[in-house]
Enzyme design. Sequence first.
Site, short mmCIF file in Angstrom:
data_model
loop_
_atom_site.label_atom_id
_atom_site.label_comp_id
_atom_site.label_asym_id
_atom_site.label_seq_id
_atom_site.Cartn_x
_atom_site.Cartn_y
_atom_site.Cartn_z
N THR A 104 0.87 -1.18 0.00
CA THR A 104 0.00 0.00 0.00
C THR A 104 0.90 1.23 0.00
O THR A 104 1.97 1.23 0.61
CB THR A 104 -1.02 -0.03 1.17
OG1 THR A 104 -2.03 0.94 0.92
CG2 THR A 104 -0.37 0.22 2.52
N HIS A 124 -5.42 -1.03 5.14
CA HIS A 124 -5.02 0.38 5.14
C HIS A 124 -6.05 1.13 5.99
O HIS A 124 -7.07 1.59 5.48
CB HIS A 124 -4.99 0.89 3.69
CG HIS A 124 -4.43 2.27 3.52
ND1 HIS A 124 -3.50 2.56 2.53
CD2 HIS A 124 -4.64 3.43 4.17
CE1 HIS A 124 -3.19 3.86 2.60
NE2 HIS A 124 -3.89 4.42 3.57
N CYS A 170 -2.67 7.39 8.17
CA CYS A 170 -3.25 6.04 8.11
C CYS A 170 -2.23 5.02 8.63
O CYS A 170 -1.04 5.28 8.66
CB CYS A 170 -3.62 5.68 6.67
SG CYS A 170 -4.84 6.78 5.93
#
Lengths: 166, 210
Positions: free
Chosen positions: A27, A50, A33
């Site tokens: 990711t 995520h 995040c």
Amino acid sequence: MIESVSTVIKVGIAQMDIVKSPHTIRTSGLGSCVGVVLYDEFKGIAGLIHVMLPDSSLSRSDSLNVAKFADTAIPAMLEQLKREGVHPFRLKAKIAGGSQMFQFATNRESMRIGPRNVEAVKQQLKNFSIPIVAEDTGGNSGRTIEFDTANSLLQIRTVNQGVKEI
Amino acid sequence: MSFKNNITSVHLDVLKEIGNIGAAHAATALSNLLNTKIDMKVPYVKMASFNEIMEFVGGAESVVVSIYLRIEGDATGGMFFILSVEQANHFIRKLIHDDKFDFQDTNVSDMGISAMQELGNILSGSYLSSLSDFTGLKIQPTPPALTVDMFGAIISYGLIELSQIGDHAIVIDTTIFEEHMEGSESVHGHFFLLPDPESFETIFSALGVL
């Protein structure tokens, strides 16, 4: 002869997916995040989430995207992994992200979202007794992460500190 | 509150006009500051999913120089001014008369940083004050914060408020560029205006299109 070619599975923001050996999963551009990897090293299978927000109680929407919140994403990922025949007690976790991308004085709670995401993820993992074997959290840099099922290493790339593996 | 379903093309046109007026004033300010001609493109207004937004400006991993501020007052939201590293270097070199300045140096000069912050201040200030004049709404910017990092890591920060409502955002994207540098994709600066969900009603009713 069949060669096994390793491909990269990409996970977007507020999304999650599963990968099996010999493939990798990644990711990009994690800021506040948190990227959560749950893996079973014997089966060569891993899930990557995520996470964008700490708690689904923050949602003001009718339809809930379970992958977005720490408290709904981790149980949902466990269910997915169970369906793949993974026993939860064999799972380990590696986590990265939760930065404070901008520093400025404001009373808005959302500005502290990075540390709150990390706390919420850790609480969930504790609830399910999943050990965190490595983490690279906090700070003020963005991260791109990629987990390799072959060696259970999480590669972390930042703009200023290059690449490292945990 | 599903603002996603209630936005019509009239609303999008109004938001386009906001991007137009704001960026035109900002482009003039930049043009005066650098003594060079700055042009702008027709604003791009789109209801985009978070993952589509992450692919703007070269993708989630591309390194950009970004000024971010929160808008407070009658209407709230986030605003980004995003430049490629080359374009930011080019502007700052001109401003501080230092040909070697580089945002990707390990020791970026304080002079350059504060020049970039000031640039962000001036541009976002002129964008927002024209927006305020146009809508009659009282809005104030927070002091801008500067960061050089991956685009995805930066823009996702501005999506936190919106992410509590859904997985989409209305992005008002206006591109500005230095006239003789046009043609190269990397030299464009972007203004991203991301109003908070509850502010759309305020903006639309201020402009009589609710």
